[in-house]
Motif scaffolding. Structure first.
Motif, PDB file in Angstrom:
ATOM      1  N   ARG A 184      -5.477  -1.453   6.784  1.00 33.11           N
ATOM      2  CA  ARG A 184      -6.659  -0.604   6.973  1.00 33.11           C
ATOM      3  C   ARG A 184      -6.420   0.837   6.558  1.00 33.11           C
ATOM      4  O   ARG A 184      -7.299   1.680   6.694  1.00 33.11           O
ATOM      5  CB  ARG A 184      -7.104  -0.633   8.439  1.00 33.11           C
ATOM      6  N   ALA A 185      -5.210   1.123   6.033  1.00 31.59           N
ATOM      7  CA  ALA A 185      -4.863   2.507   5.714  1.00 31.59           C
ATOM      8  C   ALA A 185      -5.494   2.966   4.404  1.00 31.59           C
ATOM      9  O   ALA A 185      -5.659   4.159   4.169  1.00 31.59           O
ATOM     10  CB  ALA A 185      -3.362   2.679   5.644  1.00 31.59           C
ATOM     11  N   VAL A 186      -5.823   2.017   3.520  1.00 29.65           N
ATOM     12  CA  VAL A 186      -6.438   2.371   2.229  1.00 29.65           C
ATOM     13  C   VAL A 186      -7.602   1.420   1.983  1.00 29.65           C
ATOM     14  O   VAL A 186      -7.691   0.343   2.578  1.00 29.65           O
ATOM     15  CB  VAL A 186      -5.435   2.257   1.063  1.00 29.65           C
ATOM     16  N   ASP A 227       0.807  -1.217   0.000  1.00 31.48           N
ATOM     17  CA  ASP A 227       0.000   0.000   0.000  1.00 31.48           C
ATOM     18  C   ASP A 227       0.842   1.269   0.000  1.00 31.48           C
ATOM     19  O   ASP A 227       0.379   2.323  -0.446  1.00 31.48           O
ATOM     20  CB  ASP A 227      -0.939   0.014   1.212  1.00 31.48           C
ATOM     21  N   GLY A 228       2.062   1.178   0.491  1.00 30.86           N
ATOM     22  CA  GLY A 228       2.916   2.361   0.533  1.00 30.86           C
ATOM     23  C   GLY A 228       3.783   2.539  -0.689  1.00 30.86           C
ATOM     24  O   GLY A 228       4.608   3.453  -0.734  1.00 30.86           O
ATOM     25  N   ASP A 229       3.602   1.698  -1.713  1.00 35.91           N
ATOM     26  CA  ASP A 229       4.433   1.751  -2.915  1.00 35.91           C
ATOM     27  C   ASP A 229       3.578   2.206  -4.089  1.00 35.91           C
ATOM     28  O   ASP A 229       2.656   1.507  -4.511  1.00 35.91           O
ATOM     29  CB  ASP A 229       5.026   0.363  -3.190  1.00 35.91           C
ATOM     30  N   SER A 230       3.869   3.386  -4.627  1.00 37.71           N
ATOM     31  CA  SER A 230       3.062   3.954  -5.713  1.00 37.71           C
ATOM     32  C   SER A 230       3.160   3.148  -6.997  1.00 37.71           C
ATOM     33  O   SER A 230       2.360   3.346  -7.917  1.00 37.71           O
ATOM     34  CB  SER A 230       3.489   5.400  -5.979  1.00 37.71           C
ATOM     35  N   ARG A 231       4.109   2.238  -7.074  1.00 41.74           N
ATOM     36  CA  ARG A 231       4.249   1.409  -8.272  1.00 41.74           C
ATOM     37  C   ARG A 231       3.281   0.233  -8.275  1.00 41.74           C
ATOM     38  O   ARG A 231       3.201  -0.508  -9.254  1.00 41.74           O
ATOM     39  CB  ARG A 231       5.677   0.878  -8.370  1.00 41.74           C
ATOM     40  N   LEU A 232       2.539   0.057  -7.167  1.00 45.11           N
ATOM     41  CA  LEU A 232       1.676  -1.109  -6.995  1.00 45.11           C
ATOM     42  C   LEU A 232       0.226  -0.705  -6.824  1.00 45.11           C
ATOM     43  O   LEU A 232      -0.084   0.394  -6.362  1.00 45.11           O
ATOM     44  CB  LEU A 232       2.124  -1.914  -5.763  1.00 45.11           C
ATOM     45  N   GLN A 233      -0.658  -1.618  -7.172  1.00 39.98           N
ATOM     46  CA  GLN A 233      -2.078  -1.453  -6.894  1.00 39.98           C
ATOM     47  C   GLN A 233      -2.618  -2.728  -6.277  1.00 39.98           C
ATOM     48  O   GLN A 233      -2.220  -3.833  -6.639  1.00 39.98           O
ATOM     49  CB  GLN A 233      -2.856  -1.115  -8.167  1.00 39.98           C
TER      50      GLN A 233
END
Length: 294
Positions: A290-292, A236-242
């Motif tokens: 639970r952050a996103v 969740d903290g990696d913008s390269r991932l979904q």
């Protein structure tokens, strides 16, 4: 000549590492020195301690007797060292910490930096390792471990749950997940739990890459090699991932901060464990997924 502790330690190292090369590396000596020392020990005792095979060194009966003594001596020495550290109230000296390699790039460094500012007289040694280090031997003083329950010989705190979910490379659209290429962790990780997880969701030929660590797995997914399960604190903290779905409860783990029971009263260990517990509180939503919203 009477054998001393260094002799016993060399013989045990040869047995543990099945030969002179690994033994020499573990003791910080060169191969030729280890060879000469082992020969001198056998000559002084008048017995052969090892049978030499292509597959490695195998202890003779005399060698095994010496190894058993060395193991007891090592346990006594380690126990003495733990007892001394456990009685210390001084906030000075060294504290050895072990953690999975993937934690290096997520949350751990800022916490250690803050701890060092609070206790400048302490020196931290951080050992990143995927394997479980032996706290009884003081391979480390405290360990961060993801598990479903700590070893009964250890004491510590549960810091947070660790949620897992499926991830793919950001910016891509995905069809039925069973028809995508997958990447995963090897059979030896967590007793094959992750291998079984993927087997239940896709055909074996769709698994294009297996790795032995989470850090490499994250990079493989981000590079578009395939989709795969990751801890939410990594994904969740990696913008390269979904994220490609909700949480996967069967992969849940807890993050524990553990130490040997002999060290639980050490001021250094107590201070570090208190510091880690406080620092982890605001991070729990990220760890638990639970952050996103998926």
């Amino acid at each position: 000549m009477q054998a001393g502790w260094d002799d016993f330690r060399l013989v045990k190292a040869v047995a543990d590492r099945h030969g002179l090369t690994g033994a020499a590396e573990s003791l910080g000596i060169d191969h030729s020195t280890a060879f000469r020392r082992l020969g001198a020990i056998e000559k002084s005792l008048g017995v052969c301690l090892f049978e030499r095979h292509r597959s490695g060194y195998k202890a003779t009966a005399a060698g095994q007797a010496m190894i058993d003594v060395a193991a007891r001596m090592e346990a006594d020495i380690d126990g003495f060292a733990r007892a001394i550290v456990g009685q210390s109230d001084a906030m000075v000296g060294e504290l050895r910490i072990t953690a999975p390699t993937s934690f290096a790039n997520t949350f751990l460094m800022p916490i250690l930096a803050d701890f060092s500012r609070r206790y400048p007289a302490m020196r931290l040694e951080l050992i990143f390792a995927e394997e479980t280090l032996n706290l009884s031997r003081r391979d480390a003083d405290v360990a961060l471990r993801a598990s479903r329950g700590p070893d009964e010989t250890l004491v510590g705190r549960r810091l947070t749950g660790i949620g897992w979910a499926l991830y793919g490379a950001a910016g891509r659209s995905f069809g039925p997940l069973a028809e995508e290429d997958w990447v995963g962790l090897t059979e030896g990780v967590a007793g094959g739990l992750f291998t079984q997880f993927i087997r239940q969701r896709t055909a074996p030929e769709r698994v294009v890459l297996c790795l032995n660590g989470v850090a490499g797995l994250r990079e493989a997914v981000a590079s578009g090699i395939g989709i795969g399960p990751l801890p939410c604190v990594e994904g969740d903290g990696d913008s390269r991932l979904q994220r490609l779905g909700g949480l996967e409860p069967e992969l849940d783990r807890d993050l524990w901060l553990l130490t040997h029971q002999d060290l639980r009263r050490s001021a250094r260990v107590r201070a570090f464990m208190d510091h880690m517990a406080a620092a982890m509180l605001p991070l729990r939503p990220l760890f638990e997924g639970r952050a996103v919203s998926p």
